[in-house]
Motif scaffolding. Structure first.
Motif, short mmCIF file in Angstrom:
data_model
loop_
_atom_site.label_atom_id
_atom_site.label_comp_id
_atom_site.label_asym_id
_atom_site.label_seq_id
_atom_site.Cartn_x
_atom_site.Cartn_y
_atom_site.Cartn_z
N TRP A 227 0.82 -1.21 0.00
CA TRP A 227 0.00 0.00 0.00
C TRP A 227 0.86 1.25 0.00
N ARG A 228 2.03 1.19 0.64
CA ARG A 228 2.93 2.35 0.59
C ARG A 228 3.42 2.57 -0.84
N HIS A 229 3.59 1.48 -1.60
CA HIS A 229 3.99 1.62 -3.01
C HIS A 229 2.88 2.33 -3.80
N VAL A 230 1.62 1.97 -3.54
CA VAL A 230 0.52 2.64 -4.22
C VAL A 230 0.54 4.14 -3.89
N THR A 231 0.76 4.46 -2.62
CA THR A 231 0.83 5.87 -2.21
C THR A 231 1.97 6.60 -2.91
N LYS A 232 3.12 5.96 -2.98
CA LYS A 232 4.27 6.56 -3.66
C LYS A 232 3.97 6.78 -5.14
N THR A 233 3.36 5.80 -5.77
CA THR A 233 3.00 5.91 -7.18
C THR A 233 1.99 7.04 -7.38
N LEU A 234 1.03 7.13 -6.49
CA LEU A 234 0.03 8.20 -6.55
C LEU A 234 0.70 9.57 -6.44
N ASP A 235 1.61 9.71 -5.49
CA ASP A 235 2.32 10.98 -5.32
C ASP A 235 3.12 11.35 -6.57
N GLU A 236 3.76 10.36 -7.18
CA GLU A 236 4.54 10.62 -8.40
C GLU A 236 3.64 11.05 -9.55
N ALA A 237 2.50 10.39 -9.68
CA ALA A 237 1.57 10.75 -10.76
C ALA A 237 0.98 12.14 -10.53
N GLY B 127 2.38 14.55 -9.12
CA GLY B 127 3.43 15.52 -9.41
C GLY B 127 3.83 15.57 -10.88
N GLY B 128 3.20 14.73 -11.70
CA GLY B 128 3.49 14.74 -13.13
C GLY B 128 4.68 13.90 -13.53
N GLY B 129 5.26 13.16 -12.58
CA GLY B 129 6.45 12.36 -12.87
C GLY B 129 6.17 11.09 -13.64
N ILE B 130 4.96 10.55 -13.50
CA ILE B 130 4.57 9.34 -14.22
C ILE B 130 3.12 9.49 -14.66
#
Length: 64
Positions: free
Chosen positions: A26-36, A38-41
């Motif tokens: 779930w922390r990975h999902v949160t990290k992915t969400l934060d990156e998206a 921010g426009g990074g992915i």
């Protein structure tokens, strides 16, 4: 719960019990969400991460 936006995913994550939010998956999902956010992915990366974790947790999901 219907998830249409990144904000919807953030609400879902905020409603998870603390024990779930502490899991690496779930922390990975949160990290992915934060990156998206921010426009990074691309947002689709959040969809992939979320669907994988839901599947791993045995939670059924539907895609529209």
């Amino acid at each position: 719960m219907t998830l249409r936006t990144l904000a919807d995913v953030r609400v879902l994550l905020s409603r998870l019990p603390k024990g779930y939010r502490a899991k690496d998956t779930w922390r990975h999902v949160t990290k992915t969400l934060d990156e998206a956010a921010g426009g990074g992915i691309q947002p689709v990366e959040v969809v992939v991460a979320l669907k994988l974790v839901l599947s791993m947790e045995g939670i059924a999901s539907r895609q529209h």
